[in-house]
Design a protein around this motif. Structure first.
Motif, PDB file in Angstrom:
ATOM      1  N   ASP A 129      -2.774  18.884   6.876  1.00 19.31           N
ATOM      2  CA  ASP A 129      -2.156  17.816   6.305  1.00 19.31           C
ATOM      3  C   ASP A 129      -2.659  16.581   6.816  1.00 19.31           C
ATOM      4  O   ASP A 129      -2.952  16.105   8.000  1.00 19.31           O
ATOM      5  N   LEU A 130      -2.869  15.423   6.135  1.00 25.99           N
ATOM      6  CA  LEU A 130      -3.074  14.180   6.280  1.00 25.99           C
ATOM      7  C   LEU A 130      -2.425  13.100   5.634  1.00 25.99           C
ATOM      8  O   LEU A 130      -1.649  13.206   4.790  1.00 25.99           O
ATOM      9  N   PHE A 139       0.863  -1.103  -0.050  1.00 26.47           N
ATOM     10  CA  PHE A 139       0.045  -0.108   0.049  1.00 26.47           C
ATOM     11  C   PHE A 139       0.939   1.232   0.025  1.00 26.47           C
ATOM     12  O   PHE A 139       2.038   1.162   0.143  1.00 26.47           O
ATOM     13  N   GLU A 140       0.306   2.347  -0.417  1.00 30.86           N
ATOM     14  CA  GLU A 140       0.959   3.800  -0.395  1.00 30.86           C
ATOM     15  C   GLU A 140       0.252   4.595   0.615  1.00 30.86           C
ATOM     16  O   GLU A 140      -1.042   4.718   0.568  1.00 30.86           O
ATOM     17  N   ASP A 141       1.015   5.066   1.474  1.00 29.40           N
ATOM     18  CA  ASP A 141       0.408   6.041   2.373  1.00 29.40           C
ATOM     19  C   ASP A 141       1.074   7.491   2.017  1.00 29.40           C
ATOM     20  O   ASP A 141       1.999   7.967   2.433  1.00 29.40           O
ATOM     21  N   ARG A 142       0.259   8.246   1.229  1.00 26.80           N
ATOM     22  CA  ARG A 142       0.827   9.515   0.767  1.00 26.80           C
ATOM     23  C   ARG A 142       0.357  10.743   1.719  1.00 26.80           C
ATOM     24  O   ARG A 142      -0.576  10.890   2.551  1.00 26.80           O
ATOM     25  N   TYR A 143       1.236  12.018   1.540  1.00 27.32           N
ATOM     26  CA  TYR A 143       0.838  12.948   2.321  1.00 27.32           C
ATOM     27  C   TYR A 143      -0.236  13.618   1.357  1.00 27.32           C
ATOM     28  O   TYR A 143      -0.319  13.497   0.044  1.00 27.32           O
ATOM     29  N   ALA A 144      -1.255  14.437   2.040  1.00 30.69           N
ATOM     30  CA  ALA A 144      -2.201  15.245   1.168  1.00 30.69           C
ATOM     31  C   ALA A 144      -2.640  16.255   1.976  1.00 30.69           C
ATOM     32  O   ALA A 144      -2.353  16.320   3.269  1.00 30.69           O
ATOM     33  N   LEU A 145      -3.423  17.291   1.578  1.00 32.17           N
ATOM     34  CA  LEU A 145      -4.183  18.268   2.185  1.00 32.17           C
ATOM     35  C   LEU A 145      -5.582  18.064   2.028  1.00 32.17           C
ATOM     36  O   LEU A 145      -6.191  17.603   1.430  1.00 32.17           O
ATOM     37  N   GLY A 146      -6.419  18.273   3.189  1.00 34.87           N
ATOM     38  CA  GLY A 146      -7.871  18.150   3.287  1.00 34.87           C
ATOM     39  C   GLY A 146      -8.468  19.263   3.867  1.00 34.87           C
ATOM     40  O   GLY A 146      -8.059  20.116   4.966  1.00 34.87           O
TER      41      GLY A 146
END
Length: 499
Positions: free
Chosen positions: A192-193, A112-119
């Motif tokens: 960020d999440l 799996f990939e656990d990316r940074y993101a903004l929400g």
């Protein structure tokens, strides 16, 4: 005195030692802890007993611990590895070479990939028509609450701000586990999440599309020491069992079980292993995940906390009290001593812990060394103050009797200054009780363990499980030193002070 010094050094060098047992670490967020438990439990199928040091801190601490040999493996993400730790460009081949030069290896991706993101909240996204990161640049009024690590990462906020031309009026750092609460309480608009966070669904968060493809790939992998893998082939076998087996949806479900349903991470990992690993391998027994009762947990942590506070305080007294005497007798030298102790006190505690890792590894030893340095200022300062406050007439009377200097110090000056000196030691002890909770970030245990876990899981009872005993211990320490002060201060002086 000599025996006490030897005892302290023995405790300092022995704290946290684990002999030949392999040690794995995890970062201070739920997913990393679960991955650590998956490897720990699966390793039992290969005849290995791994020590799992949970929630040790951020990437920098785990990376340093791996390089120094304080741990043998920990879960990491390829984007963090390339952008933050190695600052390397190129494909997997160059990454493997970079790691090999440091004596490290990398496992196959876990799946799996656990990316940074903004929400943002769905309500805000619909009101402002937000769906991509580029659209944030049109709304500088939005308030950003970003995790402390993300604020300073090479692949985090500085680069993201530049790539998208973002200039929000308000940006503040928070612990990642508190970011969603900030959204829910309407004290922040953008956070960020991690894309496997279970709160994304629970808090109705819209993940904004990285339309300029700023963030790299964040495949979950294991980093490990090559020498440990050569000596213990079962470690690689356990990592191989997990390769490609964990989907993003499965990781989200495990995170949700731990964070939202408050299941123990070990139990969550056990359930996943029993469903995924072939049944030809012996199942993990329930005994491996059974948690001790509250009294047993508090008792164990109390012993760990007392070791951190007691050993560091005793070392500080053995060194700080003589330093204070020298500083009082030699004023010019004393000013320099006080300046050094003040400078040590101003170094942030987390930074001091990181500085100690190359010297002492991970566990109780760097925490004890840090607490020792923080204890010096109140002990040295109060010793100087107590001795300098003695009236000159009393010193002259003692000198006129022809008493040797050490007799004057022990029989006259020390009793007169005892109250001030003991107050300094008491202050150092109380400060240590509180500061020692940060030792849990580097595997030192103590009351900080449930506090940090409770913050990570948003579990108030778990926070109180560490905070209340820590407060009671601080009160007990104060009471003990007050009693000691009454015993050591001559009765006549006590009456004059109290009167």
């Amino acid at each position: 005195m000599r025996a006490a010094v030897l005892l302290c050094l023995l405790l300092l060098t022995g704290g946290g030692a684990s002999g030949g047992q392999l040690r794995i670490g995890s970062k201070n967020f739920t997913e990393s802890v679960i991955l650590g438990e998956l490897l720990r439990l699966d390793a039992q199928r290969h005849g290995l007993v791994l020590e799992h040091r949970r929630a040790m801190g951020g990437s920098a601490i785990l990376w340093r611990a791996l390089l120094e040999g304080s741990i043998d493996a920990y879960p990491e993400y390829t984007g963090t590895l390339t952008q933050e730790l190695l600052h390397a460009a190129g494909g997997n081949a160059s990454l493997v070479d970079e790691l090999r030069q440091r004596g490290l290896g990398i496992s196959a991706p876990l799946g799996f990939e656990d990316r940074y993101a903004l929400g943002v909240t769905q309500a805000l996204a619909e009101r402002l028509q937000l769906s991509t990161l580029s659209e944030l640049s049109s709304h500088p009024e939005l308030r950003f609450a970003l995790s402390n690590e993300f604020m300073n990462r090479a692949d985090g906020w500085p680069g993201l701000r530049s790539a998208y031309g973002l200039a929000p009026a308000s940006v503040r750092g928070v612990d990642h586990s508190l970011a969603y609460r900030a959204l829910a309480d309407a004290v922040a608009d953008v956070v960020d999440l991690y894309t496997t966070d279970p709160e994304i669904q629970g808090y109705h968060i819209r993940v904004l599309t990285d339309d300029r493809h700023y963030f790299p790939s964040y495949q979950a992998v294991w980093l490990y020491r090559l020498d440990s893998a050569r000596q213990t082939p079962g470690l690689l076998a356990a990592m191989g069992d997990l390769a490609g087996r964990i989907s993003e949806a499965a990781m989200q479900r495990m995170n949700a079980a731990a964070q939202l349903e408050h299941q123990d991470e070990a139990a969550v990992a056990q359930q996943f292993l029993q469903a995924q690993i072939p049944t030809s391998v012996a199942p993990v027994t329930a005994a491996t995940t059974r948690a001790p009762g509250l009294a047993a947990r508090v008792g164990r942590r109390t012993l760990e906390h007392l070791q951190l506070v007691g050993v560091s305080l005793l070392l500080a007294m053995l060194i700080g009290l003589p330093l204070g005497v020298v500083a009082a007798k030699r004023p010019q030298l004393g000013r320099g001593v006080l300046v050094v102790t003040v400078i040590l006190q101003t170094v942030p505690s987390l930074a001091m812990l990181v500085f100690m890792i190359p010297l002492f590894g991970i566990g109780a030893r760097p925490a004890i060394a840090t607490l020792f340095l923080y204890s010096l200022l109140p002990i040295v300062r109060n010793t100087v103050t107590g001795l300098n406050s003695i009236p000159a007439s009393l010193r002259e009377s003692a000198a006129s009797l022809g008493l040797p200097w050490h007799v004057q110090l022990l029989r006259v000056e020390a009793p007169l200054a005892a109250r001030t000196i003991i107050a300094g030691v008491s202050t150092a002890a109380v400060i240590n009780v509180g500061t020692a909770t940060l030792g849990a970030l580097i595997g030192a245990g103590g009351y900080g363990e449930p506090i940090l876990t409770g913050i990570r899981l948003n579990d108030l009872p778990l926070i109180l499980e560490g905070a209340i005993p820590a407060a009671l211990l601080a009160l007990a320490v104060m009471a003990a030193f007050q009693g000691l002060e009454r015993v050591l201060t001559p009765r006549g002086l006590r009456l004059s002070f109290d009167g």
